[in-house]
Design a protein around this motif. Structure first.
Motif, PDB file in Angstrom:
ATOM      1  N   VAL A 103       0.812  -1.214   0.000  1.00  0.00           N
ATOM      2  CA  VAL A 103       0.000   0.000   0.000  1.00  0.00           C
ATOM      3  C   VAL A 103       0.844   1.262   0.000  1.00  0.00           C
ATOM      4  N   ALA A 104       1.882   1.302   0.824  1.00  0.00           N
ATOM      5  CA  ALA A 104       2.604   2.559   1.049  1.00  0.00           C
ATOM      6  C   ALA A 104       3.951   2.573   0.336  1.00  0.00           C
ATOM      7  N   GLY A 105       4.335   3.787  -0.151  1.00  0.00           N
ATOM      8  CA  GLY A 105       5.672   4.006  -0.662  1.00  0.00           C
ATOM      9  C   GLY A 105       5.977   3.296  -1.965  1.00  0.00           C
ATOM     10  N   SER A 106       7.257   3.266  -2.294  1.00  0.00           N
ATOM     11  CA  SER A 106       7.749   2.619  -3.507  1.00  0.00           C
ATOM     12  C   SER A 106       8.013   1.153  -3.206  1.00  0.00           C
ATOM     13  N   VAL A 107       7.044   0.313  -3.552  1.00  0.00           N
ATOM     14  CA  VAL A 107       7.103  -1.113  -3.222  1.00  0.00           C
ATOM     15  C   VAL A 107       7.011  -1.926  -4.502  1.00  0.00           C
ATOM     16  N   ARG A 108       7.827  -2.977  -4.596  1.00  0.00           N
ATOM     17  CA  ARG A 108       7.763  -3.878  -5.746  1.00  0.00           C
ATOM     18  C   ARG A 108       7.561  -5.301  -5.263  1.00  0.00           C
ATOM     19  N   TYR A 109       6.767  -6.046  -6.021  1.00  0.00           N
ATOM     20  CA  TYR A 109       6.601  -7.466  -5.733  1.00  0.00           C
ATOM     21  C   TYR A 109       7.810  -8.231  -6.265  1.00  0.00           C
ATOM     22  N   LEU A 110       8.250  -9.230  -5.520  1.00  0.00           N
ATOM     23  CA  LEU A 110       9.408 -10.030  -5.885  1.00  0.00           C
ATOM     24  C   LEU A 110       8.991 -11.478  -6.094  1.00  0.00           C
TER      25      LEU A 110
ATOM     26  N   ILE B 253       6.311   4.448 -18.517  1.00  0.00           N
ATOM     27  CA  ILE B 253       5.103   3.735 -18.124  1.00  0.00           C
ATOM     28  C   ILE B 253       4.912   2.593 -19.115  1.00  0.00           C
ATOM     29  N   GLU B 254       5.180   1.382 -18.690  1.00  0.00           N
ATOM     30  CA  GLU B 254       5.267   0.252 -19.618  1.00  0.00           C
ATOM     31  C   GLU B 254       4.032  -0.651 -19.631  1.00  0.00           C
ATOM     32  N   THR B 255       3.211  -0.580 -18.587  1.00  0.00           N
ATOM     33  CA  THR B 255       2.046  -1.461 -18.501  1.00  0.00           C
ATOM     34  C   THR B 255       0.834  -0.668 -18.017  1.00  0.00           C
ATOM     35  N   VAL B 256      -0.319  -1.325 -17.986  1.00  0.00           N
ATOM     36  CA  VAL B 256      -1.545  -0.699 -17.496  1.00  0.00           C
ATOM     37  C   VAL B 256      -1.799  -1.038 -16.026  1.00  0.00           C
ATOM     38  N   LEU B 257      -0.829  -1.605 -15.343  1.00  0.00           N
ATOM     39  CA  LEU B 257      -0.976  -1.920 -13.925  1.00  0.00           C
ATOM     40  C   LEU B 257      -1.276  -0.671 -13.105  1.00  0.00           C
ATOM     41  N   HIS B 258      -2.187  -0.807 -12.154  1.00  0.00           N
ATOM     42  CA  HIS B 258      -2.422   0.247 -11.176  1.00  0.00           C
ATOM     43  C   HIS B 258      -1.449   0.066 -10.011  1.00  0.00           C
ATOM     44  N   PRO B 259      -1.154   1.144  -9.272  1.00  0.00           N
ATOM     45  CA  PRO B 259      -0.245   1.012  -8.129  1.00  0.00           C
ATOM     46  C   PRO B 259      -0.712  -0.074  -7.159  1.00  0.00           C
ATOM     47  N   GLY B 260       0.207  -0.954  -6.786  1.00  0.00           N
ATOM     48  CA  GLY B 260      -0.102  -2.012  -5.829  1.00  0.00           C
ATOM     49  C   GLY B 260      -0.804  -3.220  -6.401  1.00  0.00           C
ATOM     50  N   GLU B 261      -1.162  -3.191  -7.695  1.00  0.00           N
ATOM     51  CA  GLU B 261      -1.844  -4.335  -8.304  1.00  0.00           C
ATOM     52  C   GLU B 261      -0.893  -5.516  -8.445  1.00  0.00           C
TER      53      GLU B 261
ATOM     54  N   ARG C  22      20.765  -4.010  -8.581  1.00  0.00           N
ATOM     55  CA  ARG C  22      22.224  -4.042  -8.426  1.00  0.00           C
ATOM     56  C   ARG C  22      22.894  -2.918  -9.209  1.00  0.00           C
ATOM     57  N   GLN C  23      22.301  -2.569 -10.340  1.00  0.00           N
ATOM     58  CA  GLN C  23      22.891  -1.538 -11.186  1.00  0.00           C
ATOM     59  C   GLN C  23      22.308  -0.153 -10.921  1.00  0.00           C
ATOM     60  N   ASN C  24      21.529  -0.040  -9.833  1.00  0.00           N
ATOM     61  CA  ASN C  24      20.931   1.236  -9.427  1.00  0.00           C
ATOM     62  C   ASN C  24      20.009   1.834 -10.484  1.00  0.00           C
ATOM     63  N   ILE C  25      19.419   0.968 -11.310  1.00  0.00           N
ATOM     64  CA  ILE C  25      18.383   1.409 -12.254  1.00  0.00           C
ATOM     65  C   ILE C  25      17.035   1.442 -11.543  1.00  0.00           C
ATOM     66  N   GLU C  26      16.765   0.399 -10.763  1.00  0.00           N
ATOM     67  CA  GLU C  26      15.558   0.329  -9.933  1.00  0.00           C
ATOM     68  C   GLU C  26      15.974   0.536  -8.478  1.00  0.00           C
ATOM     69  N   ALA C  27      15.173   1.305  -7.736  1.00  0.00           N
ATOM     70  CA  ALA C  27      15.495   1.560  -6.334  1.00  0.00           C
ATOM     71  C   ALA C  27      14.228   1.582  -5.487  1.00  0.00           C
ATOM     72  N   PRO C  28      13.513   0.453  -5.379  1.00  0.00           N
ATOM     73  CA  PRO C  28      12.313   0.422  -4.534  1.00  0.00           C
ATOM     74  C   PRO C  28      12.663   0.563  -3.062  1.00  0.00           C
ATOM     75  N   GLN C  29      11.737   1.137  -2.322  1.00  0.00           N
ATOM     76  CA  GLN C  29      11.942   1.261  -0.874  1.00  0.00           C
ATOM     77  C   GLN C  29      11.728  -0.072  -0.177  1.00  0.00           C
ATOM     78  N   ALA C  30      10.926  -0.942  -0.778  1.00  0.00           N
ATOM     79  CA  ALA C  30      10.628  -2.227  -0.150  1.00  0.00           C
ATOM     80  C   ALA C  30      10.311  -3.271  -1.207  1.00  0.00           C
ATOM     81  N   LEU C  31      10.638  -4.518  -0.876  1.00  0.00           N
ATOM     82  CA  LEU C  31      10.275  -5.658  -1.699  1.00  0.00           C
ATOM     83  C   LEU C  31       9.298  -6.538  -0.932  1.00  0.00           C
ATOM     84  N   VAL C  32       8.233  -6.937  -1.605  1.00  0.00           N
ATOM     85  CA  VAL C  32       7.270  -7.866  -1.032  1.00  0.00           C
ATOM     86  C   VAL C  32       7.423  -9.190  -1.767  1.00  0.00           C
TER      87      VAL C  32
END
Length: 328
Positions: A20-27, A201-209, A38-48
């Motif tokens: 729900v909160a912040g910059s989160v990516r599913y793993l 913006i590469e997909t039609v995903l909504h935040p947190g979907e 690793r290459q500092n291209i992506e920098a999520p605050q949290a991984l789920v």
């Protein structure tokens, strides 16, 4: 790599709550996401971590398949129902990566891997609108052998790297999603976006979907199908051009045809113009070539990738001729 929080979840509700909160990516398998972190291209605050969520391949009413997002690519490629009823999908998966990557990568993660090129990875020395809006696209005036010839824009000419998704596009697959607004289903052909003015913006995903599954409908063209990948080397490499195709011929006429292209656009490219020209026609090499010409008529090229137009046409003709039992 920057620091980040990590949480492993065991069910869908917990995954949605954690994102729900912040910059989160599913793993899932992490074969693309961790590489980019690793290459500092992506920098999520949290991984789920959703790798422990149920991952099954189940029969659907009418003969289709429902594939859980957490199913590993190697498992999907080897599944008897996939190999017999959707051979193009099995072959695309086996062409897509090394055995080690297939054993880790998940279906959901494969769909969500980033559309990218070498300039996207070169954060220290290259301009890329996907990393930074309005920064420019060095690929347009640079090395663009692997880049898009269809659906590109002045802001980005990178291509989507997935082989699996090309087959899914040809098979009329649907992506099942769940988020704060509930469940929904999106055709795979509509899930990925062309770059336009917002290539980040590469997909039609909504935040947190969260992707929960892929649904495959049955059909004769899915059974008589194949996948061909043309690349610079036979070992693990992205496609210069790939073709996923299925063909159903009844009484000497094409009753159903499915064609999708990889390596040519920022998303798996469904060849609607070619399909339209083939329906109801005899399956001949001349007709196959005319349909390929029509599909590639809108191609826009650069010095480095102009060869892809003819390569795509010839590959379409060869694959369809193989399926029809004719000589290319």
């Amino acid at each position: 790599m920057r620091t980040f929080a990590y949480q492993r979840v065991a069910d869908q509700a917990s995954a949605l709550s954690a994102a729900v909160a912040g910059s989160v990516r599913y793993l899932g398998g992490g074969t693309n996401l961790i590489d980019l972190m690793r290459q500092n291209i992506e920098a999520p605050q949290a991984l789920v971590d959703v790798s422990r969520l149920p991952a099954e391949i189940t029969e659907m009413p009418g003969g289709g398949l429902k594939i859980g997002a957490g199913v590993r690519n190697s498992t999907l490629a080897a599944h008897p129902a996939v190999r017999t009823r959707y051979p193009m999908l099995s072959r695309a998966l086996l062409a897509g990566a090394s055995a080690q990557i297939r054993n880790m990568a998940t279906v959901g993660g494969n769909i969500l891997q980033r559309t990218r090129c070498a300039y996207f990875y070169d954060a220290a020395g290259s301009h890329c609108n996907k990393r930074e809006q309005q920064a420019g696209c060095d690929a347009i005036g640079g090395f663009n052998r692997y880049h898009a010839i269809l659906g590109a824009s002045p802001h980005c000419i990178a291509t989507h790297p997935s082989d699996m998704c090309v087959a899914l596009a040809a098979l009329d697959a649907s992506v099942c999603l769940v988020g704060s607004g509930g469940e929904r289903s999106v055709p795979l052909t509509d899930f990925h976006r062309l770059p336009g003015e917002t290539p980040q913006i590469e997909t039609v995903l909504h935040p947190g979907e969260l992707i929960t599954a892929i649904e495959l409908p049955p059909g004769p063209a899915a059974v008589r199908s194949t996948y061909r990948k043309v690349r610079d080397r036979s070992s693990y490499a992205f496609a210069l051009v790939s073709v996923a195709a299925g063909l159903n011929v009844v009484d000497g006429k094409i009753r159903d045809v499915r064609i999708a292209l990889g390596g040519v656009a920022a998303k798996p490219w469904r060849a609607r113009e070619a399909e339209k020209m083939l329906l109801g026609e005899a399956p001949t090499p001349d007709r196959f070539r005319a349909s390929a010409d029509a599909e590639l008529a809108a191609a826009s090229t650069f010095d480095g990738n102009a060869f892809k137009v003819e390569l795509a046409k010839r590959t379409i003709v060869a694959v369809l001729a193989q399926l029809a039992g004719a000589d290319a």
